[in-house]
Scaffold this motif. Structure first.
Motif, PDB file in Angstrom:
ATOM      1  N   ILE A 136       3.807 -11.317  29.709  1.00  0.00           N
ATOM      2  CA  ILE A 136       4.383 -12.681  28.994  1.00  0.00           C
ATOM      3  C   ILE A 136       3.344 -13.821  29.267  1.00  0.00           C
ATOM      4  CG2 ILE A 136       5.924 -14.497  29.184  1.00  0.00           C
ATOM      5  CD1 ILE A 136       8.233 -12.093  30.025  1.00  0.00           C
ATOM      6  N   MET A 137       2.984 -13.857  30.478  1.00  0.00           N
ATOM      7  CA  MET A 137       1.858 -14.995  30.712  1.00  0.00           C
ATOM      8  C   MET A 137       0.677 -14.787  29.891  1.00  0.00           C
ATOM      9  SD  MET A 137       2.149 -15.491  34.881  1.00  0.00           S
ATOM     10  CE  MET A 137       3.674 -15.916  35.786  1.00  0.00           C
ATOM     11  N   ALA A 138       0.201 -13.679  29.396  1.00  0.00           N
ATOM     12  CA  ALA A 138      -1.001 -13.571  28.721  1.00  0.00           C
ATOM     13  C   ALA A 138      -0.905 -13.972  27.735  1.00  0.00           C
ATOM     14  CB  ALA A 138      -1.297 -11.992  28.845  1.00  0.00           C
ATOM     15  N   ASP A 139       0.370 -13.972  27.032  1.00  0.00           N
ATOM     16  CA  ASP A 139       0.622 -14.533  25.486  1.00  0.00           C
ATOM     17  C   ASP A 139       0.916 -15.912  25.620  1.00  0.00           C
ATOM     18  OD1 ASP A 139       0.250 -12.008  24.115  1.00  0.00           O
ATOM     19  OD2 ASP A 139       2.362 -11.390  24.363  1.00  0.00           O
ATOM     20  N   GLN A 140       0.959 -16.562  26.452  1.00  0.00           N
ATOM     21  CA  GLN A 140       1.158 -18.116  26.459  1.00  0.00           C
ATOM     22  C   GLN A 140      -0.243 -18.668  26.702  1.00  0.00           C
ATOM     23  OE1 GLN A 140       5.281 -18.392  29.444  1.00  0.00           O
ATOM     24  NE2 GLN A 140       3.115 -18.754  30.333  1.00  0.00           N
ATOM     25  N   SER A 141      -0.523 -19.858  25.833  1.00  0.00           N
ATOM     26  CA  SER A 141      -1.500 -20.748  26.054  1.00  0.00           C
ATOM     27  C   SER A 141      -2.025 -21.152  27.362  1.00  0.00           C
ATOM     28  CB  SER A 141      -1.737 -21.572  24.902  1.00  0.00           C
ATOM     29  OG  SER A 141      -0.710 -22.632  25.139  1.00  0.00           O
ATOM     30  N   THR A 142      -0.990 -21.388  28.201  1.00  0.00           N
ATOM     31  CA  THR A 142      -1.007 -22.022  29.483  1.00  0.00           C
ATOM     32  C   THR A 142      -1.232 -20.851  30.628  1.00  0.00           C
ATOM     33  OG1 THR A 142       1.663 -21.879  29.413  1.00  0.00           O
ATOM     34  CG2 THR A 142       0.425 -24.146  28.983  1.00  0.00           C
ATOM     35  N   GLY A 143      -1.115 -19.729  30.203  1.00  0.00           N
ATOM     36  CA  GLY A 143      -1.381 -18.615  31.198  1.00  0.00           C
ATOM     37  C   GLY A 143      -0.191 -18.720  32.262  1.00  0.00           C
ATOM     38  N   GLY A 144      -0.577 -18.446  33.567  1.00  0.00           N
ATOM     39  CA  GLY A 144       0.234 -18.501  34.424  1.00  0.00           C
ATOM     40  C   GLY A 144      -0.291 -18.006  35.903  1.00  0.00           C
ATOM     41  N   SER A 145       0.626 -18.128  36.903  1.00  0.00           N
ATOM     42  CA  SER A 145       0.167 -17.719  38.119  1.00  0.00           C
ATOM     43  C   SER A 145       1.274 -16.541  38.812  1.00  0.00           C
ATOM     44  CB  SER A 145       0.217 -18.814  39.264  1.00  0.00           C
ATOM     45  OG  SER A 145       0.038 -18.454  40.700  1.00  0.00           O
ATOM     46  N   ILE A 146       0.530 -15.623  39.063  1.00  0.00           N
ATOM     47  CA  ILE A 146       1.018 -14.360  39.949  1.00  0.00           C
ATOM     48  C   ILE A 146       0.700 -14.356  41.442  1.00  0.00           C
ATOM     49  CG2 ILE A 146       1.506 -12.024  40.222  1.00  0.00           C
ATOM     50  CD1 ILE A 146       1.278 -11.727  36.975  1.00  0.00           C
ATOM     51  N   ILE A 147       2.122 -14.217  42.261  1.00  0.00           N
ATOM     52  CA  ILE A 147       1.437 -14.561  43.675  1.00  0.00           C
ATOM     53  C   ILE A 147       2.377 -13.249  44.412  1.00  0.00           C
ATOM     54  CG2 ILE A 147       1.852 -15.787  45.940  1.00  0.00           C
ATOM     55  CD1 ILE A 147       2.199 -18.189  43.681  1.00  0.00           C
ATOM     56  N   ASN A 148       1.524 -12.270  44.903  1.00  0.00           N
ATOM     57  CA  ASN A 148       1.977 -11.229  45.552  1.00  0.00           C
ATOM     58  C   ASN A 148       1.967 -11.337  47.079  1.00  0.00           C
ATOM     59  OD1 ASN A 148       2.124  -9.675  43.079  1.00  0.00           O
ATOM     60  ND2 ASN A 148       0.190  -9.056  43.280  1.00  0.00           N
TER      61      ASN A 148
END
Ligand SMILES: NC(=O)c1ccc[n+]([C@@H]2O[C@H](COP(=O)([O-])OP(=O)(O)OC[C@H]3O[C@@H](n4cnc5c(N)ncnc54)[C@H](O)[C@@H]3O)[C@@H](O)[C@H]2O)c1
Length: 269
Positions: A136-148
């Motif tokens: 989902i994030m890869a398709d957003q112009s704003t990207g995103g942050s994943i925290i493991n």
């Protein structure tokens, strides 16, 4: 950025965050921190009642919590959480894979069912979360942050937690692999590797089945642990939530594929 607005970069106003394991401990504290710093937070847990309790706490304090029940070891649950969040809130900006379990015992005695159970939650659950969020994030112009969530157990080997440690080491590798793949789409992927933190996971050493604490046992466990930590501290869930908030915020926008270690200094890597 000037001195007058530096703190703004640590805020997450308007971001939509999912936190797995939000019903307890580090997940709960991270959900509260993200909400307190301005995010809308979907509090997800296998224990629906506890997820709802964290969401209600957020809503009462700052207004932006909603609950979700899922089992992170079931891919369909994880995919549904990601797509439902995007549909209901219009975006998915932050995804925290915090749900986890412990299996203890000597490696030579670990049976296959226990191995499958911990791999299902602590390894595959994180993998599913990374995939669902990154898509989902890869398709957003704003990207995103994943925290493991990794662990000091992956940095400093100790007895009787081999199955847990192997999952937490795998989480570090997953974090780096995915960070490489999705960086150009403005998706950052990082991990936190906490040291010993007081939660229901670690309380098992001294909390009796009826919920009361065996004080003598508590000190027998925590005393030596404190002594072997440079800061002479046992962590609180809030000590990890600060690192999660940093990784979620634009203050860490130049950071990906990294492991933050709020661990009292117990492992220095
Ligand atoms: N407490 C520590 O000392 C410590 C240290 C290093 C890393 N960690 C990691 O931090 C994370 C949080 O641990 P904690 O100490 O807060 O534990 P906790 O037991 O307090 O919380 C874990 C939460 O995960 C949920 N959960 C368990 N299985 C799930 C599943 N299949 N699907 C969805 N939710 C599930 C539980 O219901 C619980 O609410 C874990 O990944 C743990 O391995 C903890």
């Amino acid at each position: 950025m000037g001195a007058e607005n530096v703190i703004e970069s640590f805020r997450v106003d308007g971001k939509v965050a999912v936190v797995t394991g939000a019903g307890s401990g580090i997940g709960r504290a991270s959900a509260l921190a993200l909400a307190g710093a301005g995010a809308t937070v979907v509090c997800a847990d296998i224990d629906g009642e506890r997820a709802a309790a964290t969401a209600s706490e957020i809503t009462a304090a700052v207004g932006n919590g909603s609950p979700a029940q899922l089992d992170v070891s079931i891919r369909a649950d994880v995919d549904a959480l990601a797509t439902n969040t995007q549909r209901e809130h219009g975006a998915l900006d932050v995804w925290c894979n915090i749900a986890g379990i412990m299996v203890e015992g000597p490696m030579i005695d670990t049976d296959e069912a226990d191995l499958d159970r911990i791999i299902g939650v602590n390894l595959k659950g994180v993998h599913f979360g990374c995939q669902a969020a990154a898509r989902i994030m890869a398709d957003q112009s704003t990207g995103g942050s994943i925290i493991n969530t990794s662990s000091a157990a992956a940095d400093a080997p100790s007895a009787n937690v081999s199955a847990y440690a192997l999952c937490k080491a795998a989480v570090v590798q997953m974090t780096k692999s995915l960070a490489f793949e999705v960086g150009r789409r403005h998706v950052r992927v990082n991990a936190v590797a906490p040291g010993f933190v007081l939660t229901s996971m670690t309380g098992r050493y001294f909390v009796r089945p009826d919920g009361t604490t065996d004080e003598e046992m508590r000190e027998a466990v925590l005393g030596p642990m404190r002594k072997h930590t440079p800061l002479r501290m046992i962590g609180e869930p809030e000590d990890i939530a600060g690192a999660v908030l940093y990784l979620a915020s634009d203050a860490s926008r130049f950071m990906t594929g990294q492991v933050l270690r709020p661990n009292g200094g117990v492992a220095m890597v």
